[in-house]
Design a protein around this motif. Structure first.
Motif, mmCIF file in Angstrom:
data_model
loop_
_atom_site.group_PDB
_atom_site.id
_atom_site.type_symbol
_atom_site.label_atom_id
_atom_site.label_comp_id
_atom_site.label_asym_id
_atom_site.label_seq_id
_atom_site.Cartn_x
_atom_site.Cartn_y
_atom_site.Cartn_z
ATOM 1 N N ARG A 1 -20.692 14.959 -3.471
ATOM 2 C CA ARG A 1 -20.093 15.954 -4.357
ATOM 3 C C ARG A 1 -21.197 16.843 -4.916
ATOM 4 N NH1 ARG A 1 -16.369 13.998 -2.201
ATOM 5 N NH2 ARG A 1 -14.311 13.475 -3.015
ATOM 6 N N PHE A 2 -21.208 18.122 -4.493
ATOM 7 C CA PHE A 2 -22.218 19.074 -4.925
ATOM 8 C C PHE A 2 -21.531 20.334 -5.455
ATOM 9 C CE2 PHE A 2 -24.561 16.629 -1.694
ATOM 10 C CZ PHE A 2 -25.669 16.254 -2.442
ATOM 11 N N ALA A 3 -22.281 21.106 -6.239
ATOM 12 C CA ALA A 3 -21.849 22.421 -6.693
ATOM 13 C C ALA A 3 -23.054 23.347 -6.702
ATOM 14 C CB ALA A 3 -21.227 22.348 -8.082
ATOM 15 N N THR A 4 -22.812 24.647 -6.565
ATOM 16 C CA THR A 4 -23.877 25.642 -6.515
ATOM 17 C C THR A 4 -23.910 26.430 -7.815
ATOM 18 O OG1 THR A 4 -23.643 25.825 -4.116
ATOM 19 C CG2 THR A 4 -24.827 27.582 -5.244
ATOM 20 N N LEU A 5 -25.102 26.520 -8.395
ATOM 21 C CA LEU A 5 -25.309 27.239 -9.647
ATOM 22 C C LEU A 5 -26.137 28.489 -9.380
ATOM 23 C CD1 LEU A 5 -24.942 26.902 -12.817
ATOM 24 C CD2 LEU A 5 -27.286 26.044 -12.796
ATOM 25 N N VAL A 6 -25.721 29.624 -9.951
ATOM 26 C CA VAL A 6 -26.440 30.879 -9.731
ATOM 27 C C VAL A 6 -27.581 30.991 -10.747
ATOM 28 C CG1 VAL A 6 -26.237 33.371 -9.430
ATOM 29 C CG2 VAL A 6 -24.295 31.911 -8.920
ATOM 30 N N ALA A 7 -28.545 30.118 -10.644
ATOM 31 C CA ALA A 7 -29.769 30.148 -11.445
ATOM 32 C C ALA A 7 -30.780 29.258 -10.733
ATOM 33 C CB ALA A 7 -29.521 29.658 -12.866
ATOM 34 N N GLY A 8 -32.046 29.690 -10.711
ATOM 35 C CA GLY A 8 -33.061 28.928 -9.990
ATOM 36 C C GLY A 8 -34.370 28.872 -10.742
ATOM 37 N N SER A 9 -35.426 28.679 -9.985
ATOM 38 C CA SER A 9 -36.747 28.527 -10.594
ATOM 39 C C SER A 9 -37.158 29.773 -11.375
ATOM 40 C CB SER A 9 -37.774 28.207 -9.504
ATOM 41 O OG SER A 9 -37.798 29.254 -8.527
ATOM 42 N N ALA A 10 -36.681 30.936 -10.963
ATOM 43 C CA ALA A 10 -37.002 32.159 -11.700
ATOM 44 C C ALA A 10 -36.417 32.143 -13.108
ATOM 45 C CB ALA A 10 -36.481 33.380 -10.942
ATOM 46 N N ASP A 11 -35.390 31.309 -13.337
ATOM 47 C CA ASP A 11 -34.763 31.202 -14.653
ATOM 48 C C ASP A 11 -35.232 29.971 -15.422
ATOM 49 O OD1 ASP A 11 -32.772 33.449 -14.226
ATOM 50 O OD2 ASP A 11 -32.243 32.110 -12.574
ATOM 51 N N GLY A 12 -36.233 29.244 -14.887
ATOM 52 C CA GLY A 12 -36.731 28.057 -15.564
ATOM 53 C C GLY A 12 -36.052 26.768 -15.145
ATOM 54 N N VAL A 13 -35.175 26.820 -14.149
ATOM 55 C CA VAL A 13 -34.457 25.628 -13.694
ATOM 56 C C VAL A 13 -35.351 24.828 -12.757
ATOM 57 C CG1 VAL A 13 -32.424 24.790 -12.470
ATOM 58 C CG2 VAL A 13 -32.251 26.820 -13.922
ATOM 59 N N ARG A 14 -35.325 23.517 -12.916
ATOM 60 C CA ARG A 14 -36.084 22.653 -12.020
ATOM 61 C C ARG A 14 -35.291 21.387 -11.725
ATOM 62 N NH1 ARG A 14 -39.134 21.795 -16.871
ATOM 63 N NH2 ARG A 14 -39.100 19.593 -17.518
ATOM 64 N N SER A 15 -35.693 20.699 -10.703
ATOM 65 C CA SER A 15 -34.977 19.512 -10.241
ATOM 66 C C SER A 15 -34.973 18.438 -11.322
ATOM 67 C CB SER A 15 -35.632 18.980 -8.957
ATOM 68 O OG SER A 15 -34.966 17.829 -8.514
ATOM 69 N N GLY A 16 -33.833 17.770 -11.454
ATOM 70 C CA GLY A 16 -33.693 16.666 -12.398
ATOM 71 C C GLY A 16 -33.076 17.051 -13.715
ATOM 72 N N GLN A 17 -32.961 18.329 -14.033
ATOM 73 C CA GLN A 17 -32.417 18.730 -15.324
ATOM 74 C C GLN A 17 -30.899 18.504 -15.381
ATOM 75 O OE1 GLN A 17 -33.815 22.782 -15.443
ATOM 76 N NE2 GLN A 17 -35.588 22.257 -16.721
ATOM 77 N N PRO A 18 -30.379 18.065 -16.525
ATOM 78 C CA PRO A 18 -28.924 17.867 -16.648
ATOM 79 C C PRO A 18 -28.193 19.188 -16.789
ATOM 80 C CG PRO A 18 -30.022 17.339 -18.705
ATOM 81 C CD PRO A 18 -31.113 17.625 -17.721
ATOM 82 N N VAL A 19 -26.920 19.180 -16.375
ATOM 83 C CA VAL A 19 -26.053 20.364 -16.436
ATOM 84 C C VAL A 19 -24.760 19.966 -17.133
ATOM 85 C CG1 VAL A 19 -24.883 22.160 -15.125
ATOM 86 C CG2 VAL A 19 -27.038 21.216 -14.282
ATOM 87 N N ARG A 20 -24.339 20.783 -18.086
ATOM 88 C CA ARG A 20 -23.088 20.501 -18.789
ATOM 89 C C ARG A 20 -22.208 21.746 -18.839
ATOM 90 N NH1 ARG A 20 -22.519 19.504 -24.923
ATOM 91 N NH2 ARG A 20 -20.409 19.959 -24.192
ATOM 92 N N GLY A 21 -20.915 21.510 -19.013
ATOM 93 C CA GLY A 21 -19.951 22.582 -19.185
ATOM 94 C C GLY A 21 -19.335 22.495 -20.561
ATOM 95 N N PRO A 22 -18.326 23.330 -20.860
ATOM 96 C CA PRO A 22 -17.690 23.288 -22.181
ATOM 97 C C PRO A 22 -17.049 21.947 -22.504
ATOM 98 C CG PRO A 22 -17.117 25.305 -21.021
ATOM 99 C CD PRO A 22 -17.814 24.438 -20.027
ATOM 100 N N GLU A 23 -16.521 21.245 -21.483
ATOM 101 C CA GLU A 23 -15.841 19.978 -21.723
ATOM 102 C C GLU A 23 -16.789 18.795 -21.760
ATOM 103 O OE1 GLU A 23 -15.012 22.073 -19.335
ATOM 104 O OE2 GLU A 23 -13.095 22.903 -20.002
ATOM 105 N N GLY A 24 -17.931 18.890 -21.091
ATOM 106 C CA GLY A 24 -18.846 17.761 -21.063
ATOM 107 C C GLY A 24 -19.825 17.851 -19.910
ATOM 108 N N LEU A 25 -20.462 16.714 -19.610
ATOM 109 C CA LEU A 25 -21.512 16.647 -18.597
ATOM 110 C C LEU A 25 -20.945 16.906 -17.205
ATOM 111 C CD1 LEU A 25 -24.559 15.976 -18.249
ATOM 112 C CD2 LEU A 25 -23.863 13.617 -17.783
ATOM 113 N N VAL A 26 -21.669 17.710 -16.425
ATOM 114 C CA VAL A 26 -21.273 18.035 -15.055
ATOM 115 C C VAL A 26 -22.080 17.230 -14.043
ATOM 116 C CG1 VAL A 26 -21.124 19.881 -13.338
ATOM 117 C CG2 VAL A 26 -20.577 20.356 -15.723
#
Length: 291
Positions: free
Chosen positions: A145-170
């Protein structure tokens, strides 16, 4: 004897009589109308009497047809209410969903306030947002189960960081490109998240099943059993996920194993926030023995 050839087949005395009586009725109507106008103009009292007779004559018909008129009016109102109920129902469902999210977040926040002093021991407890971006797609293959996020290393994103949405952890970032990143979701077969039961405070582990749900197991012996409807939040252990993020709700139990559904549905998410990782607590200082 055969009829004359030049006789009009559509001509008959019945038609003649019909035309004659039609003309007579029309003429009588015109005369009656003129008479009523003259009476109304020169004899108002007599005209009031004629109107009273007409009212008496039409009263039974009006009384008989009034229920039909009322029924038609009521039917029109019912039809309008039926079509208006759909939009009202949609608005009420949206309000209910928003209220449920607020209640879940409030429950998680209240539970975290009780444990705030213990959580302060962890360095880097406050997880700061790194980037906010759109989720543009997901990949479902087998138990992955994967999803694609439109943000990468140019935005400070790196592997291992948690991702959450309005309802909770993604989930957490698995791969990073220059302007896009791949999120491994909570329901992925390789995902494991340390959790805590809000009702009891007991630590548990959530393991992705690869089918849209997660398995939940207790991590200590003798822990209170899980119940249907229990809210699960991140415990903060493991040095990845900040504590107190809403994660899932228990939907069923079977012995020591429970099944839960994530609160954040990636298929319905529009925006997601990437958070900084929470570093693990420092190891305890060695205790010097007696010399």
């Amino acid at each position: 004897m055969a009829p004359p050839r030049h006789r009009d087949r559509g001509f008959s005395r019945r038609i003649q009589y019909g035309l004659f009586f039609g003309y007579v009725a029309a003429t009588a109507g015109i005369v009656a109308a003129i008479a009523l106008i003259l009476i109304a103009r020169f004899q108002p009292l007599a005209f009031e009497g004629i109107r009273g007779l007409a009212l008496d004559a039409t009263a039974p018909f009006t009384t008989a047809t009034r229920p039909i008129v009322r029924g038609a009016t009521s039917l029109g109102g019912d039809i309008a209410d039926y079509f208006g109920a759909a939009s009202e129902n949609k608005a009420l469902r949206a309000r209910l969903a928003a209220a449920e999210r607020q209640v879940i977040q409030a429950r998680a926040t209240a539970a975290e306030n009780v444990r705030l002093q213990r959580l302060l021991r962890f360095s880097g407890e406050a997880s700061q947002p790194v980037a906010s971006a759109r989720i543009v797609g997901s990949n479902v293959t087998g138990n992955r189960r994967f999803a694609t996020l439109v943000a990468g290393s140019a935005d400070g994103v790196r592997s291992g960081q948690p991702v959450r949405g309005p309802e909770g952890l993604v989930g957490r970032i698995a791969e990073v490109g220059r302007h896009a990143a791949r999120i491994v979701l909570l329901t992925d077969g390789s995902s494991a998240v340390p959790l805590r039961v809000v009702r009891t405070g007991a630590p548990v582990l959530g393991q992705g099943r690869g089918d849209g749900a997660i398995d939940v197991r207790a991590t200590i012996a003798g822990a209170p059993g899980l119940r249907r409807g229990d809210l699960l939040v991140t415990s903060g252990l493991g040095g990845v996920y900040p504590p107190g993020l809403p994660v899932a709700v228990v939907t069923g139990t079977s012995g020591e194993l429970a099944t839960a559904l994530p609160l954040a549905n990636p298929a319905k998410l529009d925006l997601a926030v990437v958070l900084t990782e929470v570093p693990p607590p420092p190891p305890p200082a060695p205790i010097d023995g007696p010399r």
